[in-house]
Every structure is written in C-alpha cells, then in structure tokens.
Enzyme design. Structure first.
Site, PDB file in Angstrom:
ATOM      1  N   SER A 164       0.869  -1.176   0.000  1.00 43.56           N
ATOM      2  CA  SER A 164       0.000   0.000   0.000  1.00 43.56           C
ATOM      3  C   SER A 164       0.899   1.215   0.000  1.00 43.56           C
ATOM      4  CB  SER A 164      -0.887  -0.003   1.250  1.00 43.56           C
ATOM      5  OG  SER A 164      -1.456   1.271   1.485  1.00 43.56           O
ATOM      6  N   TYR A 201      -2.518  -0.447  10.726  1.00 46.45           N
ATOM      7  CA  TYR A 201      -2.492  -0.851   9.317  1.00 46.45           C
ATOM      8  C   TYR A 201      -1.188  -0.434   8.642  1.00 46.45           C
ATOM      9  CZ  TYR A 201      -3.723  -0.905   4.356  1.00 46.45           C
ATOM     10  OH  TYR A 201      -3.732  -1.115   2.999  1.00 46.45           O
TER      11      TYR A 201
END
Length: 282
Positions: free
Chosen positions: A139, A152
């Site tokens: 990501s 995260y």
C-alpha cells in the site's frame, strides 16, 4: 518442456484486488489456485472459471488451513512447481494508537505480516521448482502514515521491509520478489474497515470521542472518498499480472495518481509532511 498452464497462487481471492487478479491471470493463460475463506466464494470461482481456477480454503493465520492448501498446490502443480505467489490477503484495523487494544494490533500484524510470511515459507520449495516469482500487495501506506491507521500502516511498513529482505535472500535462486503499492482502490476493504472500526470504537472509553472525535470523523470521510473515488481493482490487478509475467520486473510498482502524490509527500522533511497530513485530518 511442460504443456500444462503455469500456476499462480493468489490469497484473498474472493473479492476486490484478489478477485480481479484471478481474472487477469486466467485471461493471460495462467491457472490460478485461489485462496478463499468461505464456501460460497469457492463455488462462485468454480462457476465462473471452471478448471482454470482451483479454489482452496485458506486462512493465512491458521497453520492447518495453510498446510492443507499447500498440499493441494503440490498435488496440482506436481513437478512443474509454482510460477507465482500473490500475497494479497489483508485487513485494516483503525483506531487511535493511544486506545488501540493490543489484541487488535496482534490481529492486524498476524493477518498482514505473519500470515504472509507463513504462506510464503510454505510455498517456497514449489516456487524454487517452478522458478517462480512472489508479488506482495502492499500500500502507499508503507511509505506514509495517517492518523487512526497506525496499526495498518505499521503492517504495511513491515511487509515492505520483509519484501526487500526476501528479494535479497532469494536472489541466488532467481526468485523475484516484487512489492505493489496501490493508493486508494474502490474495494470492500473500506466498508469492512469502517464497520470494524465502529464496532471497536464502541468498546472503548467515552474519552476517545472527546479526544479524537475530529480525527475519527476525518478518517471516516476519507474511507468514504476512497470507496467512491478509488481506482478500480482491475488497475491494480493489471500491474500484479505484469509483475508476475514480465521478464525483468521492477522491485516496486506504485499504482494510482494519489499513490504517486503521496510518495512525493513522503519524501518531504518530516515536519512539512506532518503539516500536510494533519491538514487532511481535521
């Protein structure tokens, strides 16, 4: 020379980027062993692709399902070995770090980091046999952090470090290891993450809203924007398929305009970067 289709394992294949990757790879003539967690998802894949896709029950945090899935992979590919592994399974835990339950942090890291390593370790002998390649779905959150997403982004930073390490360690066998770094993608992860965050926040002390209410509201708004305006998962899947099949892949692929912008912001001096990120969190 083998005449059977080259085989790729894709984890988290039931929806979003994983499902789009299955479609891309089948379209390029690959056979896909698709890791899913629900029987209805396995049935849907079989109905849609027939023998070109082999669904397997796979929870990356469960050693028993990992072992069973690997046995299926071994039986499927035989001496040909494995052409590729796409580590796509993942979740997003959202909460302010001050109030983040340690059990939730462990769950985040278990799925997004430890589980990815466990699957990779189990399949490496077959990847060696097949002169295969590993693609990890990271990501832009592996370069820059956001308030409320500390768990995260920590998992994605860790996955990026492990990707780079594996690439060095596996170089003697010619096993390429690639990191794909999407920005916002229109997938169910945003709705799932928001619902999970609401459930988690409901269990936390009332002071959380008093202290972090504005940042939580901003994070919810950002998730809604990402869900509505994120790039289609097919755009990420095309990059994953390219990384698996091109002769000389890059080590990293940024996907999406916002990912490229965020990558530039990540290189700014820390105080400047903080001001820019915080300006979007109020």
């Amino acid at each position: 020379m083998t005449t059977s289709p080259r085989t790729v394992v894709v984890t988290g294949a039931s929806k979003g980027i994983g499902a789009a990757t299955v479609r891309q790879l089948v379209g390029r003539g690959r056979r896909v062993i698709a890791g899913v967690r629900r029987e209805q998802d396995a049935a849907a894949l079989k109905a849609g692709f027939g023998e070109r896709v082999v669904p397997v029950h796979l929870d990356v945090t469960d050693p028993d399902t990992v072992a069973a899935a690997v046995a299926t992979v071994r039986d499927t590919v035989g001496a040909d070995g494995l052409a590729g592994l796409v580590n796509n399974a993942g979740i997003a835990v959202a909460a302010p770090v001050e109030f983040l339950p340690p059990a939730e942090l462990r769950r985040q890291l278990d799925v997004n980091v430890v589980g990815q390593v466990a699957v990779t370790q189990a399949l490496l002998p077959l990847l060696r046999d097949g002169h295969g390649r590993i693609v990890n779905v990271g990501s832009i959150g592996d370069r820059i952090v956001s308030p409320m997403l500390g768990a995260y982004t920590a998992s994605k930073f860790a996955l990026a470090a492990l990707t780079d390490t594996l690439r060095l360690e596996l170089a003697p066998w010619g096993i390429g290891v690639v990191l794909v770094e999407p920005g916002a993608v229109a997938t169910p992860i945003w709705q799932t993450a928001t619902a999970s965050a609401d459930q988690l926040l409901a269990t936390l002390p009332p002071t959380v809203d008093k202290l972090y209410g504005a940042q939580i509201a901003a994070a919810h708004a950002s998730a809604r924007r990402n869900d509505a305006a994120g790039i289609p998962p097919e755009e990420v899947a095309k990059v994953i398929a390219h990384a698996l099949t091109t002769r000389r892949p890059r080590t990293r692929y940024l996907v999406g305009r916002d990912a490229r912008i965020a990558s530039a912001v990540a290189r700014l001096p820390p105080r400047v970067r903080d001001r820019l990120v915080l300006s979007q969190s109020r």
